[in-house]
Design a protein around this motif. Sequence first.
Motif, PDB file in Angstrom:
ATOM      1  N   GLN A 248      45.891  39.794  43.008  1.00 17.64           N
ATOM      2  CA  GLN A 248      46.007  38.784  41.961  1.00 17.64           C
ATOM      3  C   GLN A 248      47.318  37.990  42.077  1.00 17.64           C
TER       4      GLN A 248
ATOM      5  N   ARG B 214      40.459  43.266  37.198  1.00 16.27           N
ATOM      6  CA  ARG B 214      39.505  43.928  36.317  1.00 16.27           C
ATOM      7  C   ARG B 214      39.225  45.360  36.789  1.00 16.27           C
ATOM      8  N   ASP B 215      39.953  45.840  37.780  1.00 17.69           N
ATOM      9  CA  ASP B 215      39.621  47.152  38.347  1.00 17.69           C
ATOM     10  C   ASP B 215      39.846  48.267  37.326  1.00 17.69           C
TER      11      ASP B 215
ATOM     12  N   CYS C 202      35.241  32.908  35.156  1.00 22.87           N
ATOM     13  CA  CYS C 202      36.709  32.820  35.178  1.00 22.87           C
ATOM     14  C   CYS C 202      37.286  33.791  36.203  1.00 22.87           C
ATOM     15  N   ALA C 203      36.746  35.007  36.209  1.00 21.99           N
ATOM     16  CA  ALA C 203      37.283  36.050  37.093  1.00 21.99           C
ATOM     17  C   ALA C 203      36.867  35.816  38.539  1.00 21.99           C
TER      18      ALA C 203
ATOM     19  N   TRP D  43      40.022  34.075  53.256  1.00 20.89           N
ATOM     20  CA  TRP D  43      39.220  34.659  54.322  1.00 20.89           C
ATOM     21  C   TRP D  43      39.377  33.868  55.611  1.00 20.89           C
TER      22      TRP D  43
ATOM     23  N   GLN E   5      41.916  37.270  29.849  1.00 21.08           N
ATOM     24  CA  GLN E   5      42.453  36.638  31.058  1.00 21.08           C
ATOM     25  C   GLN E   5      43.976  36.699  31.132  1.00 21.08           C
TER      26      GLN E   5
ATOM     27  N   ARG F  64      36.261  42.238  40.196  1.00 20.66           N
ATOM     28  CA  ARG F  64      35.765  43.526  39.708  1.00 20.66           C
ATOM     29  C   ARG F  64      35.101  43.385  38.342  1.00 20.66           C
ATOM     30  N   ASP F  65      34.918  42.148  37.877  1.00 22.08           N
ATOM     31  CA  ASP F  65      34.406  41.977  36.523  1.00 22.08           C
ATOM     32  C   ASP F  65      32.971  42.484  36.409  1.00 22.08           C
TER      33      ASP F  65
ATOM     34  N   TRP G 107      34.369  42.947  46.217  1.00 17.94           N
ATOM     35  CA  TRP G 107      35.004  42.539  44.962  1.00 17.94           C
ATOM     36  C   TRP G 107      36.113  41.527  45.185  1.00 17.94           C
ATOM     37  N   MET G 108      36.644  41.423  46.416  1.00 18.24           N
ATOM     38  CA  MET G 108      37.639  40.382  46.643  1.00 18.24           C
ATOM     39  C   MET G 108      37.015  39.002  46.438  1.00 18.24           C
ATOM     40  N   ALA G 109      35.727  38.900  46.675  1.00 14.73           N
ATOM     41  CA  ALA G 109      35.039  37.608  46.537  1.00 14.73           C
ATOM     42  C   ALA G 109      34.408  37.415  45.158  1.00 14.73           C
TER      43      ALA G 109
ATOM     44  N   GLN H 120      27.965  44.823  31.926  1.00 13.34           N
ATOM     45  CA  GLN H 120      27.719  46.275  31.874  1.00 13.34           C
ATOM     46  C   GLN H 120      27.299  46.722  30.470  1.00 13.34           C
TER      47      GLN H 120
ATOM     48  N   ALA I  57      38.687  32.909  40.155  1.00 12.35           N
ATOM     49  CA  ALA I  57      40.102  33.230  40.397  1.00 12.35           C
ATOM     50  C   ALA I  57      40.329  33.900  41.746  1.00 12.35           C
ATOM     51  N   GLN I  58      39.261  34.386  42.372  1.00 10.92           N
ATOM     52  CA  GLN I  58      39.406  35.047  43.671  1.00 10.92           C
ATOM     53  C   GLN I  58      39.431  34.039  44.820  1.00 10.92           C
TER      54      GLN I  58
ATOM     55  N   TRP J 257      43.903  40.499  32.639  1.00  9.80           N
ATOM     56  CA  TRP J 257      43.246  40.898  33.898  1.00  9.80           C
ATOM     57  C   TRP J 257      43.590  39.961  35.046  1.00  9.80           C
ATOM     58  N   MET J 258      44.045  38.743  34.748  1.00  9.22           N
ATOM     59  CA  MET J 258      44.466  37.883  35.850  1.00  9.22           C
ATOM     60  C   MET J 258      45.655  38.510  36.590  1.00  9.22           C
TER      61      MET J 258
ATOM     62  N   ARG K 278      46.168  35.473  51.175  1.00 11.33           N
ATOM     63  CA  ARG K 278      44.859  35.598  50.530  1.00 11.33           C
ATOM     64  C   ARG K 278      43.841  34.771  51.286  1.00 11.33           C
TER      65      ARG K 278
ATOM     66  N   HIS L 107      31.179  36.788  35.494  1.00 10.21           N
ATOM     67  CA  HIS L 107      32.235  36.136  34.724  1.00 10.21           C
ATOM     68  C   HIS L 107      32.884  35.076  35.600  1.00 10.21           C
TER      69      HIS L 107
END
Lengths: 371, 371
Positions: free
Chosen positions: A347, A278-279, B342-343, A371, A312, B278-279, B273-275, B283, B346-347, A273-274, A369, B340
């Motif tokens: 990503q 995760r979309d 890790c996810a 903000w 990951q 999407r994890d 989700w950029m921040a 769920q 990563a953003q 997913w990295m 990337r 998550h």
Amino acid sequence: MTTVDTPDTPFALVDAEKLDRNAARLREHLDRLGVPLRLHVKTAKSVEVADRVHAGGPITVSTLAEAEHFAAAGYTDVLYAVGIDPHKLPRVAALLRRGVTLTVLLDSLAQARAVTRFAQEEDLRVPALVEIDCDGHRGGVTPADPSLTEIGRALGDNLAGVLTHAGESYFAHTSEALHASAQNERDVAVAAAEVLRAAGLPCPVVSVGSTPTAHAATDLSGVTEVRAGNYVFFDLVMAGIGVCSTDDLALSVVVTVIGHRHEKNWVLTDGGWMATSRDRGTQAQAVDQGYGLVADVHGTLIPGLLMTGASQEHGVLSTRDGKPVPELPIGTRLRILPNHACATAAQHERYHVVSGTNPSVDTTWSRLRGW
Amino acid sequence: MTTVDTPDTPFALVDAEKLDRNAARLREHLDRLGVPLRLHVKTAKSVEVADRVHAGGPITVSTLAEAEHFAAAGYTDVLYAVGIDPHKLPRVAALLRRGVTLTVLLDSLAQARAVTRFAQEEDLRVPALVEIDCDGHRGGVTPADPSLTEIGRALGDNLAGVLTHAGESYFAHTSEALHASAQNERDVAVAAAEVLRAAGLPCPVVSVGSTPTAHAATDLSGVTEVRAGNYVFFDLVMAGIGVCSTDDLALSVVVTVIGHRHEKNWVLTDGGWMATSRDRGTQAQAVDQGYGLVADVHGTLIPGLLMTGASQEHGVLSTRDGKPVPELPIGTRLRILPNHACATAAQHERYHVVSGTNPSVDTTWSRLRGW
């Protein structure tokens, strides 16, 4: 010579032939409708991509970092299409003072008053669009909401017009639904503009758009610009609603086979997913594409194979129908076609660029990337 | 003075007090069990974080980019815990030649032969662990699989030991299940080491770990190192399985309120989700936390409020029980506690660092990305 076999995997690959074809298709469609495009750069976030499909033209951004980055590259007509946080107005002012026409978006009296107060204090005009809600998707006021004219009045001469986005069009299922969504987007935006004008307020800008509605629209009378961005790459969500075919997908992630679990009918890759994000945007569509479809390294889809799992830095490939996975030895490179180009591209730091099935990598394109 | 109200949102925030507490808890637990930690740096990807909790100690990485980055910062004992793509061996060799003990991972004869051939050609020893499957989660061979000793023999003097990862522990639901997962992880790894030793092969390294099992283990006899990484930040997935409480979450994303949809009971923020990524890892848990829980800017949870929706640069906050959302004016800053870590981490390109409820931002810590 750098080819698709050269860089270490995973990496993002763009097929420039498909990008050009996608760009030409929308350009011709909007030319026929007589409405200019305001490219949304949030998908590719790449000056090279924008230069190629829309050199120097008006753009839409999703962050002020994009506004600053594209302004530095010569894009001087920029719409920041996320409701303005008043805290960010100093960066807006800095761009305006550099000669960039930076337009902001808002949908509340609180924001309108903050913008007007800031503009007065700074002795600047801060052009602002009022966000209109056309389908309940996110923010915005409806044309019937009395606050529309109150916001317009509170903006004074900062008022630049109205904007709407048919976010629900991403969930349309038929060409009729897409067309209806596009017509509704146009109708609501034009109705909102008429409300402002009837109140004696100016409304020069009537901005609409989304990739689905931009392609489905047949009547854009009264609209002054169309926003779209995803279409440069397209993705499986767009293919799932019929806006494009899987053959139009210009972005993929190149991965390498690093293992097999024969008893589970799994192929393991080094793209988790990295690399894909995760979309899971196709999860709610008629055909769930997992984390993406799988093609060989030259772009030919491998029938029935999809990326069904992700950790990951590991991807799991398996078949939709339970048939045995094809023979894919350790070291085999594959392309993963993503659910959502905006999320997958985010990503990566750059794109490697090929043209069609030629394995030669022509160049790399940068990506912004933050903000 | 920089405070949590200073940087433009969205940004990643780390509470160093919680980080230190999380680090101390696992360190004390592993000290009691007498097994050293091999910190997994894939969660924070930050030299500053690694220096703080594990200065210079042995580390695990998920990419060669991490190996190179941490080696440059003085980390000389590095395990690359993703099955090796033979294409990447030249970068492994470059690190070995710089004096870094870079250990690779594999689970097939094809990879073992490629490593051995490469090591011979380069006149290097390339230390390699055989990946053992303890719970069917991902890759690896089982101790009973005859290929385990074949791989061990094919590695020759590159064989360094065995590694397993209880990936299924992330789906444990009770402390009994977590403990059983930890015991199984240890038992399978030790059994695999015994298989190699019984075949006359050396197995100095017996490496196990995951954040859940590292905390749940009570018997690590025969294990030589424990890998864990997520625990420095923890997240809602870990809280959902009971490895930590929500009060232990050291990472959050600071966002700003940019709008309201009163009729939908929505608060809109500038953190999409950029921040957050999407994890949606909670769920499938007993309590689905959406895209995350919401706290005020000082870290106090706002009961019942969660981030229920995300587009690229918009977050939607709503209440779990349908009660009206609290009064949160435009411009209000909030923290989103992620599913998550890790996810979500990563953003972001960096972390802003606070200590407890003191609003002063002490410093920023860097973060690596890419491969």
